[in-house]
Design a protein around this motif. Structure first.
Motif, PDB file in Angstrom:
ATOM      1  N   ILE A   1       0.456   3.465   7.768  1.00  0.00           N
ATOM      2  CA  ILE A   1      -0.898   3.105   8.192  1.00  0.00           C
ATOM      3  C   ILE A   1      -0.801   1.680   8.729  1.00  0.00           C
ATOM      4  O   ILE A   1      -0.746   0.717   7.964  1.00  0.00           O
ATOM      5  N   ASP A   2      -0.735   1.573  10.047  1.00  0.00           N
ATOM      6  CA  ASP A   2      -0.329   0.321  10.689  1.00  0.00           C
ATOM      7  C   ASP A   2      -1.047  -0.912  10.151  1.00  0.00           C
ATOM      8  O   ASP A   2      -0.420  -1.943   9.889  1.00  0.00           O
ATOM      9  N   ASN A   3      -2.373  -0.847  10.028  1.00  0.00           N
ATOM     10  CA  ASN A   3      -3.150  -2.043   9.713  1.00  0.00           C
ATOM     11  C   ASN A   3      -3.528  -2.175   8.240  1.00  0.00           C
ATOM     12  O   ASN A   3      -4.378  -3.014   7.896  1.00  0.00           O
ATOM     13  N   ASN A   4      -2.925  -1.387   7.380  1.00  0.00           N
ATOM     14  CA  ASN A   4      -3.116  -1.611   5.952  1.00  0.00           C
ATOM     15  C   ASN A   4      -2.270  -2.809   5.506  1.00  0.00           C
ATOM     16  O   ASN A   4      -1.276  -3.144   6.152  1.00  0.00           O
ATOM     17  N   PRO A   5      -2.643  -3.465   4.401  1.00  0.00           N
ATOM     18  CA  PRO A   5      -1.876  -4.629   3.937  1.00  0.00           C
ATOM     19  C   PRO A   5      -0.388  -4.334   3.758  1.00  0.00           C
ATOM     20  O   PRO A   5       0.456  -5.193   4.012  1.00  0.00           O
ATOM     21  N   VAL A   6      -0.074  -3.118   3.285  1.00  0.00           N
ATOM     22  CA  VAL A   6       1.319  -2.656   3.219  1.00  0.00           C
ATOM     23  C   VAL A   6       1.395  -1.399   4.090  1.00  0.00           C
ATOM     24  O   VAL A   6       1.052  -0.310   3.636  1.00  0.00           O
ATOM     25  N   PRO A   7       1.808  -1.543   5.348  1.00  0.00           N
ATOM     26  CA  PRO A   7       1.751  -0.405   6.274  1.00  0.00           C
ATOM     27  C   PRO A   7       2.571   0.811   5.834  1.00  0.00           C
ATOM     28  O   PRO A   7       2.127   1.946   5.983  1.00  0.00           O
TER      29      PRO A   7
ATOM     30  N   MET B   1       4.994   5.278  -3.358  1.00  0.00           N
ATOM     31  CA  MET B   1       3.782   4.975  -2.618  1.00  0.00           C
ATOM     32  C   MET B   1       3.230   3.610  -2.985  1.00  0.00           C
ATOM     33  O   MET B   1       3.732   2.960  -3.908  1.00  0.00           O
ATOM     34  N   THR B   2       2.199   3.201  -2.255  1.00  0.00           N
ATOM     35  CA  THR B   2       1.539   1.927  -2.500  1.00  0.00           C
ATOM     36  C   THR B   2       0.086   2.200  -2.877  1.00  0.00           C
ATOM     37  O   THR B   2      -0.320   3.356  -3.036  1.00  0.00           O
ATOM     38  N   PHE B   3      -0.701   1.122  -2.952  1.00  0.00           N
ATOM     39  CA  PHE B   3      -2.120   1.287  -3.267  1.00  0.00           C
ATOM     40  C   PHE B   3      -2.899   1.902  -2.099  1.00  0.00           C
ATOM     41  O   PHE B   3      -4.127   2.043  -2.180  1.00  0.00           O
ATOM     42  N   SER B   4      -2.230   2.287  -1.022  1.00  0.00           N
ATOM     43  CA  SER B   4      -2.914   2.991   0.063  1.00  0.00           C
ATOM     44  C   SER B   4      -3.466   4.334  -0.396  1.00  0.00           C
ATOM     45  O   SER B   4      -4.402   4.862   0.216  1.00  0.00           O
ATOM     46  N   LEU B   5      -2.883   4.924  -1.447  1.00  0.00           N
ATOM     47  CA  LEU B   5      -3.467   6.143  -1.984  1.00  0.00           C
ATOM     48  C   LEU B   5      -4.771   5.817  -2.700  1.00  0.00           C
ATOM     49  O   LEU B   5      -4.884   4.791  -3.360  1.00  0.00           O
ATOM     50  N   SER B   6      -5.750   6.689  -2.566  1.00  0.00           N
ATOM     51  CA  SER B   6      -7.068   6.458  -3.146  1.00  0.00           C
ATOM     52  C   SER B   6      -7.023   6.476  -4.670  1.00  0.00           C
ATOM     53  O   SER B   6      -6.047   6.927  -5.279  1.00  0.00           O
ATOM     54  N   ALA B   7      -8.092   5.981  -5.278  1.00  0.00           N
ATOM     55  CA  ALA B   7      -8.227   6.053  -6.734  1.00  0.00           C
ATOM     56  C   ALA B   7      -8.131   7.513  -7.170  1.00  0.00           C
ATOM     57  O   ALA B   7      -8.534   8.425  -6.440  1.00  0.00           O
ATOM     58  N   ASN B   8      -7.599   7.722  -8.381  1.00  0.00           N
ATOM     59  CA  ASN B   8      -7.360   9.073  -8.894  1.00  0.00           C
ATOM     60  C   ASN B   8      -6.557   9.894  -7.878  1.00  0.00           C
ATOM     61  O   ASN B   8      -7.073  10.847  -7.274  1.00  0.00           O
ATOM     62  N   PRO B   9      -5.294   9.518  -7.666  1.00  0.00           N
ATOM     63  CA  PRO B   9      -4.484  10.165  -6.631  1.00  0.00           C
ATOM     64  C   PRO B   9      -4.448  11.683  -6.774  1.00  0.00           C
ATOM     65  O   PRO B   9      -4.384  12.230  -7.874  1.00  0.00           O
ATOM     66  N   SER B  10      -4.500  12.335  -5.627  1.00  0.00           N
ATOM     67  CA  SER B  10      -4.442  13.795  -5.563  1.00  0.00           C
ATOM     68  C   SER B  10      -3.442  14.189  -4.492  1.00  0.00           C
ATOM     69  O   SER B  10      -3.480  13.666  -3.384  1.00  0.00           O
ATOM     70  N   LEU B  11      -2.546  15.100  -4.848  1.00  0.00           N
ATOM     71  CA  LEU B  11      -1.542  15.575  -3.892  1.00  0.00           C
ATOM     72  C   LEU B  11      -1.534  17.097  -3.884  1.00  0.00           C
ATOM     73  O   LEU B  11      -1.502  17.728  -4.949  1.00  0.00           O
ATOM     74  N   GLN B  12      -1.562  17.679  -2.696  1.00  0.00           N
ATOM     75  CA  GLN B  12      -1.347  19.112  -2.546  1.00  0.00           C
ATOM     76  C   GLN B  12       0.015  19.328  -1.902  1.00  0.00           C
ATOM     77  O   GLN B  12       0.389  18.619  -0.963  1.00  0.00           O
ATOM     78  N   PHE B  13       0.754  20.319  -2.402  1.00  0.00           N
ATOM     79  CA  PHE B  13       2.103  20.581  -1.912  1.00  0.00           C
ATOM     80  C   PHE B  13       2.429  22.045  -2.136  1.00  0.00           C
ATOM     81  O   PHE B  13       1.680  22.773  -2.805  1.00  0.00           O
ATOM     82  N   SER B  14       3.535  22.490  -1.579  1.00  0.00           N
ATOM     83  CA  SER B  14       3.919  23.905  -1.669  1.00  0.00           C
ATOM     84  C   SER B  14       5.207  24.055  -2.470  1.00  0.00           C
ATOM     85  O   SER B  14       6.168  23.321  -2.243  1.00  0.00           O
TER      86      SER B  14
END
Length: 278
Positions: free
Chosen positions: A90-96, A225-238
């Motif tokens: 995410i280019d313009n996040n504090p930690v891209p 990952m960094t704090f770019s993930l939202s609060a209460n992280p959620s991941l969907q995968f196969s």
């Protein structure tokens, strides 16, 4: 006539100026990407990834602190070299460099869905590495701002009491009704840029920085990952159905807290069963 010409010129200028500003902003972000690319990928060639991976993200996000994205593996089930690793930038996040996913033999595909924070108008990119060591990239422009400094929820003490609790369920996604596994983690994922609404103090960064999921002894994915993930992280995968064993998750955060949980392998699922929670 002269008045009409001036009026038309002003109207056109009013429309053109924001468009020009947007073009300039995007050009600047490509400059940001050049720096990120050099730091993380050096001189490696990165090809257009349209036929390898896709990124679904809203053009204008409703909530910059909870922006839903889906990375879809376009090679799943095809004969081409499979995707072995994904990066989310995410280019313009504090930690891209926001997240990395290493896919294992128990992953049915490299499709990942999650929610992220977006700090300002930005390009969002996914770089995929295939098993023949080639890199591919796709990008989307997202209009959102303030996601990394959005206020922390009011009941931070309760959030800390439930720290590391996990739930697992099976969801159906997309027009094809594909089955995915969703892992949900209770964690405030504080960025270090947010103010506590009660104390008015900036809280130190405290966020999930690694997640590993296995099916039996086989790796599904290993991620950082960094704090770019939202609060209460959620991941969907196969996950591959034919991989034996229980599903387990190991989660750690930047304060060296570690959380583990295992879910027994389910019985054969009937057509009526759409969701499993624990």
């Amino acid at each position: 006539m002269r008045y009409l010409f001036i009026t038309m010129f002003v109207a056109l200028a009013t429309v053109a100026m924001p468009a020009m500003a947007d073009v300039q902003r995007r050009d600047q972000e490509e400059t940001v990407w050049k720096s990120i690319r050099k730091a993380h990928f050096g001189d490696r060639a990165i090809a257009d990834g349209t036929d390898v991976v896709s990124l679904d993200a809203p053009y204008r996000a409703e909530d910059p602190s909870v922006v839903p994205i889906t990375i879809t593996d376009e090679r799943a089930g095809n004969s081409g070299p499979a995707i072995s690793r994904l990066w989310l930038v995410i280019d313009n996040n504090p930690v891209p460099m926001s997240a990395r996913f290493d896919l294992g033999p128990a992953a049915a595909s490299a499709t990942i869905a999650t929610r992220v924070r977006v700090n300002s108008y930005t390009y969002m990119r996914v770089i995929a590495e295939t098993r023949d060591d080639k890199l591919y990239m796709v990008k989307r422009y997202v209009k959102a701002s303030g996601g990394c400094s959005a206020p922390i929820g009011r009941d931070l003490d309760k959030a800390r009491e439930n720290l590391g609790q996990m739930r697992l369920r099976t969801v159906r996604a997309g027009e094809s009704n594909d089955k995915r596994t969703q892992l949900m983690i209770r964690h405030p994922n504080i960025t270090g840029l947010q103010m506590d609404q009660l104390t008015r103090l900036v809280e130190p960064a405290h966020f999930v920085d690694a997640i590993t999921v296995r099916k039996g002894d086989a790796l599904v994915f290993d991620s950082t990952m960094t704090f770019s993930l939202s609060a209460n992280p959620s991941l969907q995968f196969s996950v591959k159905d034919d991989t034996p064993g229980d599903l387990s998750a190991h989660v750690q955060d930047n304060e060296e807290n570690e959380f583990e949980q295992t879910w027994p392998a389910p019985e054969a699922e009937s057509p009526q069963q759409q969701e499993t929670t624990s």
